[in-house]
Motif scaffolding. Structure first.
Motif, short mmCIF file in Angstrom:
data_model
loop_
_atom_site.label_atom_id
_atom_site.label_comp_id
_atom_site.label_asym_id
_atom_site.label_seq_id
_atom_site.Cartn_x
_atom_site.Cartn_y
_atom_site.Cartn_z
N GLY A 1 26.09 -6.31 -9.78
CA GLY A 1 25.05 -7.32 -9.98
C GLY A 1 25.28 -8.54 -9.11
N ALA B 1 24.18 -7.44 -5.69
CA ALA B 1 22.72 -7.27 -5.59
C ALA B 1 22.00 -8.59 -5.46
CB ALA B 1 22.20 -6.51 -6.81
N THR B 2 22.63 -9.69 -5.87
CA THR B 2 21.97 -11.00 -5.83
C THR B 2 22.47 -11.86 -4.68
OG1 THR B 2 23.64 -11.85 -7.39
CG2 THR B 2 21.58 -11.01 -8.33
N ALA C 1 20.04 -14.77 -12.28
CA ALA C 1 19.62 -13.43 -11.88
C ALA C 1 20.65 -12.39 -12.30
CB ALA C 1 19.40 -13.38 -10.37
N MET C 2 21.92 -12.76 -12.24
CA MET C 2 22.98 -11.84 -12.64
C MET C 2 22.92 -11.54 -14.14
SD MET C 2 26.30 -13.10 -10.43
CE MET C 2 27.40 -12.01 -11.35
N LYS D 1 20.30 -11.04 -15.84
CA LYS D 1 19.34 -9.94 -15.98
C LYS D 1 19.86 -8.66 -15.33
CE LYS D 1 15.45 -13.06 -16.54
NZ LYS D 1 14.13 -13.55 -16.06
N GLU D 2 20.66 -8.82 -14.28
CA GLU D 2 21.29 -7.64 -13.68
C GLU D 2 22.23 -6.98 -14.68
OE1 GLU D 2 21.03 -6.02 -10.67
OE2 GLU D 2 19.24 -7.28 -10.40
N LYS E 1 20.19 -4.67 -16.71
CA LYS E 1 19.77 -3.50 -15.93
C LYS E 1 20.93 -2.54 -15.67
CE LYS E 1 17.19 -4.46 -12.35
NZ LYS E 1 16.71 -5.16 -11.13
N ILE E 2 22.10 -3.09 -15.36
CA ILE E 2 23.27 -2.25 -15.13
C ILE E 2 23.65 -1.51 -16.41
CG2 ILE E 2 25.77 -2.35 -14.70
CD1 ILE E 2 25.15 -4.54 -12.62
N TYR F 1 12.47 -6.05 -20.06
CA TYR F 1 12.52 -5.42 -18.75
C TYR F 1 11.47 -4.32 -18.65
CZ TYR F 1 14.17 -2.83 -14.69
OH TYR F 1 14.24 -2.19 -13.48
N ASP G 1 10.07 -3.29 -12.14
CA ASP G 1 11.42 -3.79 -11.94
C ASP G 1 11.47 -5.30 -12.13
OD1 ASP G 1 14.14 -3.75 -11.38
OD2 ASP G 1 13.85 -3.96 -9.22
#
Length: 217
Positions: A145, A148-149, A161-162, A164-165, A168-169, A206, A211
């Motif tokens: 995460g 990805a950011t 943002a992390m 929310k990552e 998702k992860i 989510y 996405d």
């Protein structure tokens, strides 16, 4: 156990108040729960953060949710290595024994665990990179995460943002568990990802089709 001490007075008083009011008014329901066992419809995987009161958010009564909490509401990938895995064990029990219909990962704003992961990955928290750090080892789950950011320059925005990552992860890792995947594919289990804004009282869900997280309600 010589290190176990007497319960603090304020907690004793709160227990007495609860027993005299909430328990007394719902005694038959509690006895039903004790005798009939638990049959929750959903499992919630939430953060340990004391500000995230998941039962209050949904107005839940005892017996409604099977709840597991850990640092940053993370689910590790399926790893049957013979070691001790608290989160994986909780997921296995919820899906295979309790047969929950919904498995919900709940992230939140201002998450200290996520910030710790950011700082560790950025080289700002060497204590978390030490092999002796349980927190740092756990937060490695979220390292993808952080990566990805990478395009987000503002640190606060990147950490948000992390958060929310992390949700998702965890959702992606849940699908690496064979019994979770089987239940999802047979449509006996649904997965859900949420992010709770503590200060604003908001809740985003989510949407995998776009996405993105969208407000609930």
């Amino acid at each position: 156990m010589p290190n176990a001490r007497k319960l603090p007075g304020y907690l004793t008083n709160r227990f007495r108040g609860w027993r005299a009011t909430h328990y007394a008014e719902n005694k038959s329901w509690f006895r039903h729960l004790a005798q009939e066992g638990q049959h929750p419809r959903s499992m919630l995987i939430a953060c340990c953060d004391s500000r995230v009161h998941v039962t209050s958010i949904f107005g839940a009564d005892p017996g409604e949710f099977f709840i597991h909490r850990n640092i940053a509401n993370l689910v590790p990938p399926y790893t049957p290595d013979g070691q001790q895995h608290g989160t994986s064990a909780a997921v296995e029990y919820a899906v295979t024994a309790l047969k929950v219909a919904h498995l919900i990962v709940v992230g939140h704003s201002n998450c200290g665990g996520v910030r710790g992961c950011h700082d560790m990955c950025a080289g700002k928290a060497p204590e978390l990179s030490a092999e002796s750090s349980f927190v740092g080892t756990w937060m490695e789950i979220l390292r993808p995460g952080y990566e990805a950011t990478g395009a987000i320059a503002d640190e606060a925005e990147r950490i948000a943002a992390m958060e929310k990552e992390a949700v998702k992860i965890s959702l992606a890792n849940l699908m690496t568990f064979p019994f979770v995947r089987e239940a999802v594919e047979s449509e006996t289990l649904t997965l859900h990802g949420l992010w709770h804004n503590i200060g604003e009282g908001g809740l985003d869900a989510y949407d995998s089709d776009i996405d993105a997280f969208v407000p609930v309600g």
